[in-house]
Design an enzyme around this catalytic site. Sequence first.
Site, short mmCIF file in Angstrom:
data_model
loop_
_atom_site.label_atom_id
_atom_site.label_comp_id
_atom_site.label_asym_id
_atom_site.label_seq_id
_atom_site.Cartn_x
_atom_site.Cartn_y
_atom_site.Cartn_z
N GLY B 48 5.75 12.37 25.56
CA GLY B 48 4.58 12.39 26.42
C GLY B 48 3.90 13.71 26.25
N CYS B 49 2.62 13.67 25.96
CA CYS B 49 1.93 14.91 25.58
C CYS B 49 1.51 15.71 26.80
CB CYS B 49 0.72 14.55 24.73
SG CYS B 49 -0.44 15.86 24.45
#
Lengths: 419, 136
Positions: B48-49
């Site tokens: 997840g960025c």
Amino acid sequence: MNVVTTPTTKSVTEQVAAIRAEFPALHQEVHPGKPLVYLDSAATALKPQAVIDAITEVYTKNCANIHRAVHAMSQRATADYEAARESVRAFIGAPSIEEVIFTRGTSEGINLVRFTYGQQNLQLGDEVLVTELEHHSNIVPWQLLCERTGAKLVVVPINDAGEVTEEAFASKLSVRTKIVAFAHVSNALGTVLPVKRFTQLAHDVGAVVVVDGAQGIVHTHVDVVDLDVDFYAFSAHKLYAPTGVGVLYGKRALLEAMPPYEGGGDMIDEVSFEGTTFNDLPHKFEAGTPNIAGVIGLGAAIEWLRAKDLAALHAHSLEVLRYGEAALTELGATLVGTAKDKVSVLAFNAFGAHPTDLGTILDAEGVAIRTGHHCAQPVMAHYEVAGTARASLGIYSTREDIDALIRGLLIAKKMFVRG
Amino acid sequence: MATTLDDVFETFELLDEWTERYGFLIELGEELPAMDDALKIKEHKVKGCLSQVWMVPRHEGDVMHFIADSDAHIVRGLVALVLLMFNGKTPNEVVALDPRPTLARLGLDKHLSPGRNNGLHSMIARMKKLAAVATS
């Protein structure tokens, strides 16, 4: 009888109000009862009606391939496409249209230089200089080039204000430096780098200068001859034009000596299985059918910009930036990036909240910002933060946008600062 | 008393403003037992960025149990919500469970979109993968 009309000088506030009316995307509710407050122009800028109309016209009236056919539509499309090249040339002060190459964006422009000039000229023992504030797009291509050629990547550190000092920059230059690549304006911090001075210093050691102008082209006056840069790359979509298009300016002598980048249609002169000769500049670097509508949209955006009083609008933007910095500081936010010379970017952390939390709360209030590492992880590492919340300004941004940001942050403050 | 999914539905109906709903989600996240920092290692991190999410599976007899955490408050609340849906289910139930209708009913399904997002999508994908392994 001659009617003498005095030119009406609109105040900059009136100019910005008129500009806002030209951006249809600004006039919407993103959630029920929540009008859009757009503070994410550093990610992509909204598009004025003039650009939207230009794209529509391509597909409704001039839908043809360019440089290939004798029929009327193709002639019109070709003329508009090449007119866009002239618009770009005039906008950046390039000596000739042969030095204006259309790309897919800043990243492709940088990669083009890497694969052509870089691959042709770098060898073991050479150095490529970048700065600590670069976007990943201006780090990774050079890392890959260094891996391939045995050259070394050298990094100029930033100070805690987010500036690259002349002293730090000069100390990393040497006779081994062959390419110097740096951003005109940092996307994560807003810092403006002294391009002209750094270019002089790099030229003094015989290096070639590649500038990532993705943010710089939007917020500063760019004259490539005055700056004396060798390459200047930027994207259309941050300049109020379509996505998927960009420009690489390069000095003619360098471009002529460089091998082609991609092979394909339009970039050739004559092809046989014994060998191929290549087309002249700039077409040598434009293989295949390009993003015709995108380029024509870029031309429209630039003509739209050139009709504006950009000096006054840049000054206005700076004033909104200062207003935002003061308001965020008063709110107790920590600004990340406090360079003396900065534009557009308000990066911050606040209330011990994660930037994503701030972004989510602000979105619920209709305020669009960016959160995360902004494709500049070394910058985040320098400040020892996981990321930042980043509000960024465009030509249409106002103090009212900042006020809305602060109102949204006050709601977040209540949620994260208890008791 | 521990919050149930029904409590979440009821509270969301009472709260009109989205900021208030997020406030409630943050509280839900605060009820989640903190994950030991020693467990916050690369192997337990899901992609997840925008924020980080860690998830560790715990088998308890015939049912599955997951502990998870995030460094972002609202994501932590979303994680707590997903755990309410999945914890205590058999591997077969975990594989079959589609969280989308529940999140859609709460208006939170946009947080499930794949891509560079908040890790929630990847976390659910990994939970289902682990459950699929447990059934075979």
